[in-house]
Design an enzyme around this catalytic site. Structure first.
Site, PDB file in Angstrom:
ATOM      1  N   GLU A  45      -3.571 -26.551  18.332  1.00 35.29           N
ATOM      2  CA  GLU A  45      -3.768 -26.050  19.903  1.00 35.29           C
ATOM      3  C   GLU A  45      -2.184 -25.709  20.329  1.00 35.29           C
ATOM      4  OE1 GLU A  45      -1.450 -29.765  20.021  1.00 35.29           O
ATOM      5  OE2 GLU A  45      -3.237 -29.037  18.812  1.00 35.29           O
ATOM      6  N   HIS A  67      -0.737 -28.654  14.437  1.00 40.70           N
ATOM      7  CA  HIS A  67      -1.458 -28.569  15.816  1.00 40.70           C
ATOM      8  C   HIS A  67      -1.901 -27.420  16.022  1.00 40.70           C
ATOM      9  CE1 HIS A  67      -0.069 -32.752  16.871  1.00 40.70           C
ATOM     10  NE2 HIS A  67       0.801 -32.749  16.298  1.00 40.70           N
ATOM     11  N   CYS A  85      -3.630 -33.722  12.430  1.00 38.23           N
ATOM     12  CA  CYS A  85      -2.410 -34.345  12.357  1.00 38.23           C
ATOM     13  C   CYS A  85      -2.794 -35.913  11.933  1.00 38.23           C
ATOM     14  CB  CYS A  85      -1.588 -34.496  13.512  1.00 38.23           C
ATOM     15  SG  CYS A  85       0.033 -35.134  13.421  1.00 38.23           S
TER      16      CYS A  85
END
Length: 366
Positions: free
Chosen positions: A338, A336, A252
């Protein structure tokens, strides 16, 4: 429950009437929307929302209560929270409180019972706008509108980055990773810990030589808030780190800072990508993945250096979603991987990062 009417005022003069929940106060920020149907706790505690008033497009929020173990940071960094309807009586065996109480405790202004569809359509049509939540119509003045037009989120990264680097206890884990923390989400660190890494959090003011002195095997540049170009000192240090050609992953804001360090430009998107349903295409393979995203800026691919190539692109609008650096053990992604809470399609990218540090070589081929 306080059902007092309050007002959202946009910089273009549009006014939405709603009702108050959470903290009783007034606030100002950049009004953005997120399309996530779940994960409101992760949204509320994501440091990347610093300085923003967040609108949830999903109509019912708060139904599973407040669960501290799901937080992405110690608490909220946003300026205000807008929903169509909030659930007063959540039902979840993990819940430790209500959304209303949580916002009151953290002094976050909440607004509900407005037409979030209309608000979202306006933001999509005209772009994200500054806005203020005020307690009475008397506060809606020309002076307020002038203030909104000139409002800008400043000092975003220093406001959410740790004040100093935090070392890890010595262990027998195989790899040591520096998490360059510009407002890192907790699940990024968890992904590294789950893969057998020691993690040391490095603050945004760290120098490249400070990270070298930690004797790490690799660096992960985290997500974070604000305009990436507002961090020129960080950009210089990121460039100095990349010169060492050590394993590096940017996520990001980290992806944007890596690009800026190589002379690539970033640009503000009309209304950004925020939600858990953004499709991206991996260009070398053509595979499409569903990703979680939260950003208002993108890397421009109009003038890339010859050693940098696009790695992912957004299927909806074609914007850059990742870069790979030839000659460097480094790559970056705008989304992202995760993905808490969201799809886990791209968690394999952490395995690629581990592979660059000498881990499972098969992971790099996924």
């Amino acid at each position: 429950m306080d059902k007092k009417e309050i007002y959202l005022v946009l910089a273009d003069g549009t006014v939405y009437t709603g009702k108050s929940f959470g903290a009783v106060a007034e606030t100002m920020g950049e009004v953005v929307f997120t399309t996530g149907m779940t994960g409101y706790l992760e949204t509320l505690t994501d440091p990347s929302y610093y300085g923003q008033i967040v609108v949830q497009t999903f109509p019912l929020i708060g139904n599973y209560g407040v669960i501290p173990s799901d937080f992405e940071s110690k608490g909220p960094h946003l300026k205000g929270y807008i929903v169509r309807e909030w659930c007063e009586t959540p039902s979840n065996f993990r819940a430790e409180g209500t959304l209303d109480a949580f916002l009151k405790e953290r002094n976050i202004v909440g607004l509900y019972d407005i037409d979030t569809r209309s608000l979202t359509r306006r933001l999509r049509s005209h772009g994200v706008m500054n806005g203020a939540i005020v307690a009475s119509k008397d506060k809606i003045t020309d002076e307020l509108l002038d203030t909104l037009k000139n409002f800008r989120v400043v000092d975003a990264v220093p406001s959410v980055s740790p004040q100093e680097s935090v070392g890890s206890e010595p262990s027998k884990k195989k790899y040591k990773v520096a998490l360059w923390d510009f407002g890192a989400k907790a699940y990024i660190e968890r992904q590294l810990l789950d893969r057998g890494c020691d993690v040391v959090r490095v603050d945004c003011h760290a120098k490249a030589e400070d990270i070298v002195a930690l004797n790490v095997d690799g660096v992960l540049l985290s997500n974070g808030p604000g305009d990436p170009a507002d961090n020129p000192e960080v950009v210089v240090e990121v460039g100095r780190w990349l010169e060492r050609k050590m394993p590096t992953l940017g996520i990001c804001l980290g992806h944007q800072l890596m690009a800026l360090s190589q002379g690539i430009k970033t640009e503000k998107l009309k209304y950004g990508h925020r939600g858990a349903n953004q499709p991206v295409r991996e260009l070398p393979t053509g595979k499409v993945f569903i990703t979680s995203q939260n950003h208002g800026y993108a890397v421009s691919t109009k003038e890339l250096p010859p050693y940098i190539s696009p790695l992912f692109e957004n299927v909806n609008d074609g914007t850059c979603e990742g870069l790979t650096y030839q000659g460097y053990p480094a790559f970056s992604v705008q989304f992202h991987p995760e993905a808490a809470g969201g799809p886990l399609d791209t968690t394999f990218l952490f395995d690629r990062f581990i592979a660059m540090m000498g881990g499972n070589s098969d992971a790099a081929k996924k």
